[in-house]
Design a protein around this motif. Structure first.
Motif, PDB file in Angstrom:
ATOM      1  N   PRO A 103      -1.086  -1.515  -1.070  1.00  0.00           N
ATOM      2  CA  PRO A 103      -1.631  -1.091   0.228  1.00  0.00           C
ATOM      3  C   PRO A 103      -0.546  -0.865   1.294  1.00  0.00           C
ATOM      4  O   PRO A 103      -0.780  -0.138   2.262  1.00  0.00           O
ATOM      5  CB  PRO A 103      -2.536  -2.264   0.622  1.00  0.00           C
ATOM      6  N   ALA A 104       0.622  -1.487   1.118  1.00  0.00           N
ATOM      7  CA  ALA A 104       1.672  -1.381   2.137  1.00  0.00           C
ATOM      8  C   ALA A 104       2.620  -0.217   1.875  1.00  0.00           C
ATOM      9  O   ALA A 104       3.480   0.093   2.698  1.00  0.00           O
ATOM     10  CB  ALA A 104       2.455  -2.686   2.197  1.00  0.00           C
ATOM     11  N   LEU A 105       2.475   0.410   0.717  1.00  0.00           N
ATOM     12  CA  LEU A 105       3.427   1.453   0.320  1.00  0.00           C
ATOM     13  C   LEU A 105       3.129   2.764   1.053  1.00  0.00           C
ATOM     14  O   LEU A 105       2.010   3.259   0.995  1.00  0.00           O
ATOM     15  CB  LEU A 105       3.284   1.655  -1.198  1.00  0.00           C
ATOM     16  N   THR A 106       4.115   3.300   1.754  1.00  0.00           N
ATOM     17  CA  THR A 106       3.878   4.532   2.521  1.00  0.00           C
ATOM     18  C   THR A 106       4.810   5.639   2.059  1.00  0.00           C
ATOM     19  O   THR A 106       5.857   5.390   1.453  1.00  0.00           O
ATOM     20  CB  THR A 106       4.135   4.305   4.016  1.00  0.00           C
ATOM     21  N   GLN A 107       4.456   6.858   2.391  1.00  0.00           N
ATOM     22  CA  GLN A 107       5.290   8.013   2.078  1.00  0.00           C
ATOM     23  C   GLN A 107       6.641   7.891   2.778  1.00  0.00           C
ATOM     24  O   GLN A 107       7.685   8.220   2.207  1.00  0.00           O
ATOM     25  CB  GLN A 107       4.586   9.298   2.523  1.00  0.00           C
ATOM     26  N   GLU A 108       6.627   7.396   4.010  1.00  0.00           N
ATOM     27  CA  GLU A 108       7.867   7.263   4.778  1.00  0.00           C
ATOM     28  C   GLU A 108       8.849   6.318   4.074  1.00  0.00           C
ATOM     29  O   GLU A 108      10.036   6.605   3.934  1.00  0.00           O
ATOM     30  CB  GLU A 108       7.531   6.735   6.174  1.00  0.00           C
ATOM     31  N   THR A 109       8.327   5.207   3.579  1.00  0.00           N
ATOM     32  CA  THR A 109       9.158   4.248   2.854  1.00  0.00           C
ATOM     33  C   THR A 109       9.711   4.869   1.575  1.00  0.00           C
ATOM     34  O   THR A 109      10.891   4.733   1.264  1.00  0.00           O
ATOM     35  CB  THR A 109       8.329   3.003   2.498  1.00  0.00           C
ATOM     36  N   LEU A 110       8.853   5.560   0.858  1.00  0.00           N
ATOM     37  CA  LEU A 110       9.307   6.193  -0.379  1.00  0.00           C
ATOM     38  C   LEU A 110      10.408   7.209  -0.079  1.00  0.00           C
ATOM     39  O   LEU A 110      11.440   7.229  -0.754  1.00  0.00           O
ATOM     40  CB  LEU A 110       8.131   6.875  -1.094  1.00  0.00           C
ATOM     41  N   ASP A 111      10.221   8.038   0.940  1.00  0.00           N
ATOM     42  CA  ASP A 111      11.216   9.066   1.260  1.00  0.00           C
ATOM     43  C   ASP A 111      12.547   8.423   1.649  1.00  0.00           C
ATOM     44  O   ASP A 111      13.616   8.866   1.238  1.00  0.00           O
ATOM     45  CB  ASP A 111      10.721   9.953   2.406  1.00  0.00           C
ATOM     46  N   ASN A 112      12.481   7.374   2.453  1.00  0.00           N
ATOM     47  CA  ASN A 112      13.704   6.687   2.871  1.00  0.00           C
ATOM     48  C   ASN A 112      14.435   6.073   1.672  1.00  0.00           C
ATOM     49  O   ASN A 112      15.646   6.271   1.493  1.00  0.00           O
ATOM     50  CB  ASN A 112      13.364   5.604   3.901  1.00  0.00           C
ATOM     51  N   GLN A 113      13.710   5.350   0.823  1.00  0.00           N
ATOM     52  CA  GLN A 113      14.385   4.681  -0.290  1.00  0.00           C
ATOM     53  C   GLN A 113      14.824   5.668  -1.366  1.00  0.00           C
ATOM     54  O   GLN A 113      15.799   5.432  -2.069  1.00  0.00           O
ATOM     55  CB  GLN A 113      13.503   3.578  -0.870  1.00  0.00           C
ATOM     56  N   ARG A 114      14.149   6.805  -1.474  1.00  0.00           N
ATOM     57  CA  ARG A 114      14.625   7.856  -2.368  1.00  0.00           C
ATOM     58  C   ARG A 114      16.008   8.326  -1.900  1.00  0.00           C
ATOM     59  O   ARG A 114      16.934   8.476  -2.697  1.00  0.00           O
ATOM     60  CB  ARG A 114      13.626   9.013  -2.351  1.00  0.00           C
TER      61      ARG A 114
END
Lengths: 448, 430
Positions: free
Chosen positions: B119-130
């Motif tokens: 539930p806490a996983l966001t697109q913004e986080t994914l893009d940053n960590q990518r």
């Protein structure tokens, strides 16, 4: 049932105690030991006042070459026999060099430490130092440095150091020397440096189960055949800050990242602001949660990591930030890093940030000081900087006692964003114009 | 020196949801290591999703239902702790060592991201960590001389479709294509309590840890069926040597010789571990004596041999050397091959064997000298062998290896026709 939402508070803390320290004068030298009951491994480390700071200007790399030459045979056996003898005990001879000391150590099961220290002493006190071997080891070391300098980093660090401290000074040149300085050493330089600095007793640091070790015997083995007393250490160097900021661009064509090394001179190790400076550095760039790592990695995604800290030796110190950033974002990363350093100087730290920094630094004393190797390293700090047995306990207290005012004052006093040297090692053709457009400072070019 | 490689108590339990809990109490210092092994690694990644297990590891630090973004690191470091995580072909591990009074905090954080990440996983986080991971790839593999050797060796050693064919860091193209839904599914599939081992070592009692584990992890549901990675245990023999030459911006020729051997934890791999030490550890090793000292073909600091401790397929032996000035890549490769070949024909002496075993003993006890080192070992043996107590058997198994076994292994697994050779040559300079 579901996950528990409330974060648990801490339980009752059990106090951390640094192991009991034993200091003993033996056979003309000094043994400093820590008792690690029940520990099966033991470390012995011979600490000599033969750091890079003792090398004459123009002879950088003497210690690094000697470190290798010690294993090229001794008065008693040739290089192969020596390697087989020491490795049969389960250890290699580990050498280390910094500005203040030269270190040689062994790590073995505790019952083999006596035999290992005898072999350590044999290499340090009675190496063969045959001129032909020395020439070969010197050439190998020059090649090893050339290999290392093909990586990003060493050239940038050398450029930063020279700009901060002046290449006319030993401390303005690379700690291990550079490929050219090493290639220029002759065998006599090495034998003279050895006889001057490697035959004084020094200090034997021991970390292990002292109930199973004989410190007198270890000291006698380490100090046999030595002479001469300690040599005074010159006082701290007065390093002027640069009047304005500048960019040094080290060209590395084809780089997919730019390597950043930003820095300025800072106080030496014994400066009274040591603890608040360390904490200011932790908030700014020391922990994963630091301002720099948060902004440049976690918000911007420019890098795999960025770190900054104050580092110091007996005679000088520096503040430095290091990172590798994607080539395309070199200029914005540099602007943001300088901006964060400037904000930290101007605005100080918050209680929230400082709480993390001081707990982390204090907690690391119990978390990271576990292995014999780590304890030996902590003892080395006591010896090199002339600190008392209860230094680690006191340091913990002073870390926990530092308040926002102390640490913000240290940031204001010891951070100098206007005097930073900004070294960028990367593909100059791709980044030069953007760097110039930042207005951060004039650009000085360094070619391969 | 004790006969066992693990002379500390080990207590285990299994929660109703399948989470295995391992505790080894040691009151020496007021610190405690918390370690989670999840039995998922890059071997589980299908085509087109290389690098996902590792990128996912990054996302585990970015917040979960009760832990805000960036709070995980802040809470552990703010408690005085050290923390990290790693991903390899076999598995993903997460670990922190904290002052003992913060044990409960560490368990709460681990439970929250095991049970409440999605539930806490966001697109913004994914893009940053990518972006962070792509920079990690640049820093560790692309921007350094020889940095891509491992990326090149794996496909030469393992055929397409094999779980070890691709490297854990993944490809830039796959990382760019990673979408949020895939990661949500990845967590639901693999980050289940019955696919993990929780190990706690240090200043804590087993009964206390078992109760806390149940309190914090007990509510997380088990997953019915967890898909297995492709079976890689059988790798067809190539039948002919494989060689690749790379001309690149490197300062000197460098050779990597690699062989598929046996899976980690098998008797054959114990022999391989001792063999690699005889061959390539220290100045007394055959490679150093023959190539760095003897014939002086290789730079002395840069010769070595090691096994890569992988469990689920024949694990690789990697042998490497870098040429001295004036030595060609070809000459060096021939020299390395000769020393490797001789392992089958020139018997290992008692002195060579004793030296290797002494070095391995020290290496073992060095890992055992910290609570975090011990926690990772127990997690490994619980995950990969079903019993943490089997950790105690590894050191005695190394010490029992004989010279004959080394010669037999060399004859069987290090044959020239099964050899992979990767040679780097410097670009011509003007």
């Amino acid at each position: 049932m579901s996950l528990i939402a409330d974060r648990p508070g801490p339980g009752l803390a059990r106090p951390y105690r640094f192991p009991q320290v034993v200091r003993r004068d033996v056979a003309g030298g000094r043994v400093v030991a820590a008792h690690l009951p029940g520990q099966n491994l033991a470390v012995a480390l011979l600490l000599l006042d033969a750091g890079a700071g003792r090398e004459p200007v123009g002879r950088e790399g003497l210690g690094a070459v000697l470190a290798k030459a010690l294993e090229e045979g001794t008065a008693q056996r040739d290089a192969t026999a020596y390697a087989l003898a020491i490795e049969a005990l389960g250890t290699e001879l580990v050498t280390g060099l910094d500005w203040d000391s030269f270190q040689v150590s062994v790590q073995v099961p505790v019952e083999r430490l006596g035999a290992a220290v005898e072999l350590l002493a044999e290499a340090v006190r009675t190496p063969k130092l045959d001129p032909d071997d020395l020439r070969r080891v010197r050439d190998d070391e020059a090649t090893a440095l050339r290999m290392d300098w093909a990586n990003p980093g060493p050239r940038a660090e050398a450029a930063l150091r020279a700009d901060l401290f002046g290449a006319q000074n030993r401390w303005g040149r690379p700690m291990y020397g550079d490929p050219d300085s090493v290639a220029a050493l002759d065998p006599e330089d090495l034998t003279v440096f050895h006889s001057e600095w490697f035959l004084r007793p020094g200090t034997l640091v021991v970390a292990g189960d002292l109930d199973r070790l004989d410190l007198d015997a270890l000291g006698a083995a380490a100090f046999a055949g030595t002479g001469g007393g300690p040599t005074p250490v010159e006082g701290p160097v007065d390093v002027p800050l640069r009047a304005g900021r500048r960019i040094i661009l080290v060209d590395r064509p084809g780089s997919v990242q730019s390597t950043l090394r930003l820095g300025h001179a800072a106080p030496h190790r014994a400066h009274p602001d040591h603890v608040p400076m360390a904490l200011a550095g932790t908030v700014l760039g020391g922990a994963f949660t630091s301002r720099l790592n948060h902004l440049i990695r976690e918000v911007r995604g420019y890098t795999y990591g960025i770190r900054g800290d104050f580092a110091s030796s007996r005679r000088f110190g520096r503040f430095a930030v290091s990172s590798g950033v994607q080539t395309a974002v070199t200029a914005p990363a540099l602007v943001e890093a300088v901006g964060e350093i400037t904000r930290t100087r101007a605005g100080g730290v918050t209680e929230d940030e400082l709480a993390v920094a001081r707990s982390w630094r204090a907690g690391q004393l119990s978390v990271e000081l576990q292995s014999p190797r780590a304890i030996a390293s902590a003892l080395t700090t006591l010896v090199v900087h002339d600190l008392p047995d209860d230094y680690h306990a006191r340091r913990r207290e002073s870390l926990l006692a530092a308040d926002v005012a102390d640490v913000s004052a240290a940031a204001a006093t010891h951070l100098h964003p206007e005097s930073l040297t900004l070294v960028v090692e990367g593909d100059a053709a791709l980044i030069r114009d953007e760097l110039a457009a930042t207005g951060l400072g004039e650009i000085v070019d360094v070619r391969p | 020196m004790p006969d066992s490689g693990f002379p500390w108590p080990i207590e285990t339990t299994r929660l109703d949801n399948g989470l295995r809990v391992v505790v080894s109490e040691d009151r020496t210092a007021p610190a405690v290591a918390v370690n989670l092994w999840y039995d998922v690694g890059s071997r589980h990644e299908p085509d087109g999703q290389t690098g996902f297990a590792h990128l996912f590891e990054h996302l585990m630090f970015e917040g979960s239902v009760n832990v805000a973004k960036t709070e995980h690191m802040k809470l552990v470091q703010g408690a005085g702790g050290s923390l990290n995580a790693t991903t390899n072909p076999d598995r993903t591990n997460y670990f922190e060592t904290v002052p003992a009074e913060h044990l409960e905090l560490a368990l709460w954080l681990e439970a929250d991201r095991m049970g409440g990440l999605v539930p806490a996983l966001t697109q913004e986080t994914l893009d940053n960590q990518r972006d962070v991971v792509k920079n990690e790839r640049r820093q560790r593999y692309e921007n350094v001389p020889y940095g891509d050797a491992w990326l090149r060796l794996l496909p030469l050693l393992y055929p397409p479709g094999h779980p070890y064919h691709h490297a854990t860091i993944g490809s830039m193209a796959d990382l760019n294509a990673a979408d949020l839904a895939t990661f949500q599914a990845f967590h639901r599939t693999y980050y289940a309590p019955n696919n993990a081992v929780l190990t706690v070592v240090g200043d804590a009692a087993a009964t206390e840890v078992f109760a806390l584990a149940d309190k914090y992890f007990g509510a997380i549901p088990a997953r019915e069926s967890i898909p297995a990675a492709p079976d890689g245990r059988h790798v067809p023999r190539a039948g002919a040597p494989v060689a690749e030459t790379v001309t690149a911006a490197v300062p000197a020729p460098r050779v990597f010789v690699a062989h598929r051997t046996h899976p980690f934890g098998t008797p054959g791999y114990d022999v391989l571990t001792v063999l690699a030490t005889v061959l390539g550890s220290g100045r007394g090793s055959r490679l150093y004596q023959r190539l760095a000292d003897g014939e002086r073909l290789a730079q002395p600091d840069l010769v070595g041999a090691y096994g890569v401790d992988l469990r689920h397929a024949p694990a690789p032996l990697i042998v490497t050397a870098t040429a001295r000035d004036g030595v060609t890549g070809e000459r060096l490769a021939a020299g390395v091959a000769e020393v490797v070949d001789e392992l089958a024909t020139v018997p290992v002496t008692a002195a060579e064997l004793d030296r290797a075993k002494a070095l391995l003993s020290t290496a073992w006890w060095r890992q055992m000298s910290t609570v975090d080192g011990r926690a990772d070992i127990l997690g490994r043996y619980a995950t990969q062998f079903g019993d943490p107590a089997k950790a105690a058997e590894r050191l005695p198994a190394w010490l029992a290896v004989t010279a004959d076994q080394i010669a037999e292994l060399a004859a069987e697994a290090l044959r020239a026709e099964d050899r992979v050779t990767l040679t780097y040559l410097p670009e011509e300079t003007a």
